[in-house]
Motif scaffolding. Structure first.
Motif, PDB file in Angstrom:
ATOM      1  N   GLU A 157       0.849  -1.186   0.000  1.00 40.79           N
ATOM      2  CA  GLU A 157       0.000   0.000   0.000  1.00 40.79           C
ATOM      3  C   GLU A 157       0.885   1.237   0.000  1.00 40.79           C
ATOM      4  O   GLU A 157       2.064   1.179   0.365  1.00 40.79           O
ATOM      5  CB  GLU A 157      -0.919   0.001   1.225  1.00 40.79           C
ATOM      6  N   LYS A 158       0.258   2.320  -0.375  1.00 35.35           N
ATOM      7  CA  LYS A 158       1.025   3.552  -0.474  1.00 35.35           C
ATOM      8  C   LYS A 158       1.430   4.023   0.916  1.00 35.35           C
ATOM      9  O   LYS A 158       0.616   4.040   1.848  1.00 35.35           O
ATOM     10  CB  LYS A 158       0.204   4.634  -1.179  1.00 35.35           C
ATOM     11  N   LYS A 159       2.704   4.416   1.040  1.00 40.08           N
ATOM     12  CA  LYS A 159       3.251   4.791   2.337  1.00 40.08           C
ATOM     13  C   LYS A 159       4.113   6.034   2.163  1.00 40.08           C
ATOM     14  O   LYS A 159       4.757   6.216   1.128  1.00 40.08           O
ATOM     15  CB  LYS A 159       4.097   3.640   2.891  1.00 40.08           C
ATOM     16  N   ILE A 160       4.107   6.878   3.170  1.00 36.06           N
ATOM     17  CA  ILE A 160       4.976   8.042   3.166  1.00 36.06           C
ATOM     18  C   ILE A 160       5.848   7.971   4.416  1.00 36.06           C
ATOM     19  O   ILE A 160       5.346   7.751   5.523  1.00 36.06           O
ATOM     20  CB  ILE A 160       4.177   9.352   3.111  1.00 36.06           C
ATOM     21  N   SER A 161       7.164   8.086   4.249  1.00 31.46           N
ATOM     22  CA  SER A 161       8.107   7.960   5.361  1.00 31.46           C
ATOM     23  C   SER A 161       8.924   9.243   5.506  1.00 31.46           C
ATOM     24  O   SER A 161       9.160   9.969   4.515  1.00 31.46           O
ATOM     25  CB  SER A 161       9.060   6.774   5.140  1.00 31.46           C
ATOM     26  N   TYR A 162       9.343   9.458   6.748  1.00 28.82           N
ATOM     27  CA  TYR A 162      10.235  10.582   7.034  1.00 28.82           C
ATOM     28  C   TYR A 162      11.513  10.000   7.623  1.00 28.82           C
ATOM     29  O   TYR A 162      11.471   9.177   8.547  1.00 28.82           O
ATOM     30  CB  TYR A 162       9.595  11.547   8.030  1.00 28.82           C
ATOM     31  N   VAL A 163      12.647  10.390   7.068  1.00 23.58           N
ATOM     32  CA  VAL A 163      13.940   9.848   7.501  1.00 23.58           C
ATOM     33  C   VAL A 163      14.882  10.985   7.877  1.00 23.58           C
ATOM     34  O   VAL A 163      14.800  12.090   7.332  1.00 23.58           O
ATOM     35  CB  VAL A 163      14.578   8.971   6.405  1.00 23.58           C
ATOM     36  N   VAL A 164      15.788  10.644   8.832  1.00 26.33           N
ATOM     37  CA  VAL A 164      16.825  11.583   9.265  1.00 26.33           C
ATOM     38  C   VAL A 164      18.148  10.813   9.313  1.00 26.33           C
ATOM     39  O   VAL A 164      18.197   9.679   9.833  1.00 26.33           O
ATOM     40  CB  VAL A 164      16.512  12.178  10.653  1.00 26.33           C
ATOM     41  N   GLY A 165      19.197  11.364   8.800  1.00 31.78           N
ATOM     42  CA  GLY A 165      20.487  10.689   8.770  1.00 31.78           C
ATOM     43  C   GLY A 165      21.289  10.887  10.059  1.00 31.78           C
ATOM     44  O   GLY A 165      21.253  11.955  10.676  1.00 31.78           O
ATOM     45  N   ILE A 166      22.040   9.842  10.425  1.00 30.24           N
ATOM     46  CA  ILE A 166      23.023   9.929  11.518  1.00 30.24           C
ATOM     47  C   ILE A 166      24.375   9.719  10.854  1.00 30.24           C
ATOM     48  O   ILE A 166      24.875   8.593  10.687  1.00 30.24           O
ATOM     49  CB  ILE A 166      22.753   8.855  12.590  1.00 30.24           C
ATOM     50  N   ASP A 167      24.922  10.808  10.350  1.00 27.76           N
ATOM     51  CA  ASP A 167      26.113  10.740   9.501  1.00 27.76           C
ATOM     52  C   ASP A 167      27.323  10.164  10.250  1.00 27.76           C
ATOM     53  O   ASP A 167      28.171   9.483   9.656  1.00 27.76           O
ATOM     54  CB  ASP A 167      26.448  12.130   8.974  1.00 27.76           C
ATOM     55  N   SER A 168      27.407  10.428  11.537  1.00 25.94           N
ATOM     56  CA  SER A 168      28.583   9.945  12.289  1.00 25.94           C
ATOM     57  C   SER A 168      28.638   8.424  12.349  1.00 25.94           C
ATOM     58  O   SER A 168      29.726   7.833  12.431  1.00 25.94           O
ATOM     59  CB  SER A 168      28.565  10.521  13.712  1.00 25.94           C
ATOM     60  N   LEU A 169      27.466   7.776  12.263  1.00 23.70           N
ATOM     61  CA  LEU A 169      27.406   6.321  12.280  1.00 23.70           C
ATOM     62  C   LEU A 169      27.151   5.723  10.899  1.00 23.70           C
ATOM     63  O   LEU A 169      27.087   4.500  10.744  1.00 23.70           O
ATOM     64  CB  LEU A 169      26.310   5.853  13.248  1.00 23.70           C
ATOM     65  N   GLY A 170      26.957   6.590   9.873  1.00 26.20           N
ATOM     66  CA  GLY A 170      26.714   6.106   8.514  1.00 26.20           C
ATOM     67  C   GLY A 170      25.399   5.377   8.368  1.00 26.20           C
ATOM     68  O   GLY A 170      25.324   4.363   7.669  1.00 26.20           O
ATOM     69  N   CYS A 171      24.367   5.875   9.034  1.00 19.46           N
ATOM     70  CA  CYS A 171      23.054   5.235   8.946  1.00 19.46           C
ATOM     71  C   CYS A 171      21.949   6.278   9.076  1.00 19.46           C
ATOM     72  O   CYS A 171      22.224   7.470   9.261  1.00 19.46           O
ATOM     73  CB  CYS A 171      22.921   4.163  10.022  1.00 19.46           C
ATOM     74  N   TYR A 172      20.697   5.844   8.953  1.00 18.12           N
ATOM     75  CA  TYR A 172      19.554   6.728   9.102  1.00 18.12           C
ATOM     76  C   TYR A 172      18.456   5.990   9.843  1.00 18.12           C
ATOM     77  O   TYR A 172      18.407   4.768   9.881  1.00 18.12           O
ATOM     78  CB  TYR A 172      19.039   7.209   7.744  1.00 18.12           C
ATOM     79  N   ILE A 173      17.566   6.787  10.479  1.00 12.54           N
ATOM     80  CA  ILE A 173      16.384   6.212  11.114  1.00 12.54           C
ATOM     81  C   ILE A 173      15.170   6.944  10.571  1.00 12.54           C
ATOM     82  O   ILE A 173      15.258   8.093  10.112  1.00 12.54           O
ATOM     83  CB  ILE A 173      16.443   6.305  12.654  1.00 12.54           C
ATOM     84  N   GLY A 174      14.027   6.283  10.639  1.00 10.05           N
ATOM     85  CA  GLY A 174      12.807   6.895  10.127  1.00 10.05           C
ATOM     86  C   GLY A 174      11.590   6.078  10.468  1.00 10.05           C
ATOM     87  O   GLY A 174      11.682   4.979  11.024  1.00 10.05           O
ATOM     88  N   THR A 175      10.436   6.604  10.093  1.00  9.43           N
ATOM     89  CA  THR A 175       9.179   5.885  10.234  1.00  9.43           C
ATOM     90  C   THR A 175       8.228   6.363   9.148  1.00  9.43           C
ATOM     91  O   THR A 175       8.439   7.422   8.541  1.00  9.43           O
ATOM     92  CB  THR A 175       8.559   6.093  11.628  1.00  9.43           C
ATOM     93  N   GLY A 176       7.187   5.601   8.925  1.00 11.61           N
ATOM     94  CA  GLY A 176       6.230   5.962   7.888  1.00 11.61           C
ATOM     95  C   GLY A 176       4.808   5.603   8.270  1.00 11.61           C
ATOM     96  O   GLY A 176       4.576   4.844   9.207  1.00 11.61           O
ATOM     97  N   LEU A 177       3.864   6.164   7.489  1.00 16.37           N
ATOM     98  CA  LEU A 177       2.445   5.894   7.715  1.00 16.37           C
ATOM     99  C   LEU A 177       1.801   5.525   6.379  1.00 16.37           C
ATOM    100  O   LEU A 177       2.110   6.116   5.338  1.00 16.37           O
ATOM    101  CB  LEU A 177       1.740   7.119   8.297  1.00 16.37           C
ATOM    102  N   TYR A 178       0.914   4.552   6.433  1.00 16.70           N
ATOM    103  CA  TYR A 178       0.145   4.206   5.239  1.00 16.70           C
ATOM    104  C   TYR A 178      -0.974   5.227   5.068  1.00 16.70           C
ATOM    105  O   TYR A 178      -1.623   5.621   6.055  1.00 16.70           O
ATOM    106  CB  TYR A 178      -0.419   2.794   5.353  1.00 16.70           C
ATOM    107  N   ILE A 179      -1.213   5.645   3.820  1.00 18.41           N
ATOM    108  CA  ILE A 179      -2.165   6.746   3.578  1.00 18.41           C
ATOM    109  C   ILE A 179      -3.391   6.308   2.771  1.00 18.41           C
ATOM    110  O   ILE A 179      -4.214   7.139   2.384  1.00 18.41           O
ATOM    111  CB  ILE A 179      -1.472   7.927   2.846  1.00 18.41           C
ATOM    112  N   ASN A 180      -3.528   4.992   2.540  1.00 20.21           N
ATOM    113  CA  ASN A 180      -4.729   4.550   1.815  1.00 20.21           C
ATOM    114  C   ASN A 180      -5.994   4.798   2.622  1.00 20.21           C
ATOM    115  O   ASN A 180      -7.081   4.955   2.067  1.00 20.21           O
ATOM    116  CB  ASN A 180      -4.625   3.067   1.458  1.00 20.21           C
TER     117      ASN A 180
END
Length: 493
Positions: A157-180
């Motif tokens: 299903e269609k999903k929209i996520s928001y992500v933020v990078g943690i450059d010092s560790l070379g990774c990112y975290i985020g979450t999303g919500l389904y919008i159907n």
């Protein structure tokens, strides 16, 4: 009786237009509401990601200060994020985490994917969603839309996520919500609102139709009666439909309208009777004028016996002119209308009369008449008759050495907006400059004056005989131009 009418169409068109406006307003409202809900969802996931970042911020700070190694910091962050599971309007949700190289680090509902390389993961539309998330995170964070299976139904299903990078560790975290579910809410809102408003409108329209039904039926009945009267004004229908009450507005209106038509019909009959009487009187006037002109002609003929030969010729010319005018009055008296005469018949009678007066037993020329069948006003007929009389008289008196061999051609034809009258003969001819220098000829002077009264032009041809042509504008028989200065058409005589 015809039930439908323009009012029925207007009512239906108004109802359709109102429903269309309601639908458009509902769609606009639903779209605006969807945008508002989507914006609220975006703000919500952004806030959840901020909470996740704050939850692991102490770990990141210890790593950056050298208190933890990179693998230890990532391990502790993964443990913290796995516990951040929450419910959204559509399903259970979570905070996810991945490395910049595509290795999935936190996926609470799909633990088998953790530690695997998902760099080339695609959604149902072929979008490389992990690459898009990494790209957005490296740019400082943001929103990414894609399709992903739900934790409970495993249906993309269609999903929209928001992500933020943690450059010092070379990774990112985020979450999303389904919008159907937003679309589902919008569909339900649209259908419920639109159907409710349309239902209210239909109920209101039904009430109006019920309340105004008597007036509408009366209006339709009046339209029907008026159309019948317009088709047959002489027939006035006086019956009323059974549903009309004795003192209803429709019955009163019809009764008054019927009375008005009866009065109009009586007035019209009186006018027609009066008009017929006036036509009879006017015809009688024309008949008496014709008789008086014939009496004058006879008196002149009697008087001529006591005059010299030259004087007799002068009187005979006057008699011919009087007969030309008398023939017009006779044609009006014998015709069907007082406004115009049959030009073809008038010219035949006039030519025959002139020929009888100006020919002797020794021989007479042949007259050929070519006249179109058309009516002409009385005023123009008098002027044309006098012109024709002068031209025929001139030809009979001066054109031929041997009258029995002569030919005179009279033509009157209609060409568009003009009339053409011509008289031609095969005689000895005349002076080409006669029109510029009449030499005291009363006949030519009269012809020129009468042509001017017709607003016409007179021309002369002297090749192979003589041809006089008068061209003047055609006028409707009932709207002939009056002579100037209030003179009658024959005032020149």
């Amino acid at each position: 009786m015809k039930i439908t009418s323009r009012s029925t169409f207007r009512l239906a068109a108004s109802l359709v237009a109102a429903i269309a406006v309601i639908i458009v307003l509902n769609v606009t409202f639903a779209l605006n509401l969807r945008e508002s809900m989507l914006d609220m969802r975006k703000q919500e996931i952004k806030r959840l990601v901020a909470l996740g970042v704050n939850a692991v911020k102490p770990i990141i700070s210890r790593y950056e200060e050298g208190g933890l190694k990179k693998n230890q910091a990532i391990f502790q962050i993964r443990l913290t994020l796995r516990s951040l599971v929450y419910d959204d309007p559509a399903t259970k949700n979570y905070i996810f985490m991945s490395a910049y190289d595509g290795t999935m680090l936190v996926q609470p509902f799909e633990p088998e994917l953790e530690g695997t390389d998902q760099w080339n993961m695609q959604d149902v539309n072929g979008k490389y969603l992990i690459q898009e998330l990494i790209k957005t995170a490296k740019q400082g964070g943001g929103y990414v839309e894609y399709y992903y299976p739900t934790p409970d139904r495993r249906i993309p299903e269609k999903k929209i996520s928001y992500v933020v990078g943690i450059d010092s560790l070379g990774c990112y975290i985020g979450t999303g919500l389904y919008i159907n579910d937003i679309n589902f809410i919008m569909d339900r809102q649209f259908r419920g609102g639109a159907l409710g408003i349309i239902g209210v409108l239909l109920i209101f329209t039904t009430i109006l139709i019920f309340l105004f039904r008597p007036y509408y039926r009366a209006y339709s009945f009046l339209l029907y009666r008026f159309s019948m009267i317009a088709k047959n004004p002489d027939k006035i229908e006086t019956t009323m439909p059974s549903y009309k009450k004795n003192h209803s507005e429709a019955r009163v209106l019809l009764s008054n309208f019927r009375s008005m038509l009866i009065h109009l019909k009586d007035s019209r009959l009186q006018l027609e009777s009066s008009l017929q009487e006036k036509e009879v009187l006017l015809k009688e006037v024309h008949h008496r004028v014709k008789n008086n002109l014939q009496i004058i002609s006879s008196l002149l003929n009697l008087q001529s016996s006591e005059l010299s030969q030259e004087q007799q010729h002068i009187l005979r010319d006057s008699v011919v002119r009087i007969r030309a005018m008398a023939l017009v009055h006779e044609s009006v008296y014998a015709g069907k209308t007082l406004h115009n005469i049959d030009m073809a018949e008038y010219i035949r009678q006039l030519s025959s009369s002139v020929l009888q007066l100006y020919t002797s037993n020794g021989g007479r020329p042949e007259i050929k008449i070519h006249v179109d069948e058309f009516p002409m006003s009385v005023d123009q007929s008098v002027l044309c008759g006098l012109i024709l009389t002068e031209l025929l008289t001139n030809a009979l008196k001066h054109a031929f050495l041997n009258p029995s061999e002569g030919i005179i051609i009279v033509e009157v034809r209609k060409e568009k907006s003009r009339m053409i009258l011509s008289v031609a003969d095969n005689g000895t001819g005349t002076d080409p400059a006669l029109l510029e220098n009449p030499n005291g000829s009363l006949g030519i002077t009269l012809i020129q004056a009468l042509t001017q009264q017709l607003d016409g032009k007179l021309s002369l041809e002297t090749r192979n005989g003589t041809r006089f042509t008068v061209i003047f504008p055609d006028r409707e028989p009932d709207s002939g131009k009056k002579p100037a200065d209030g003179q009658s058409p024959s005032s020149v005589v």
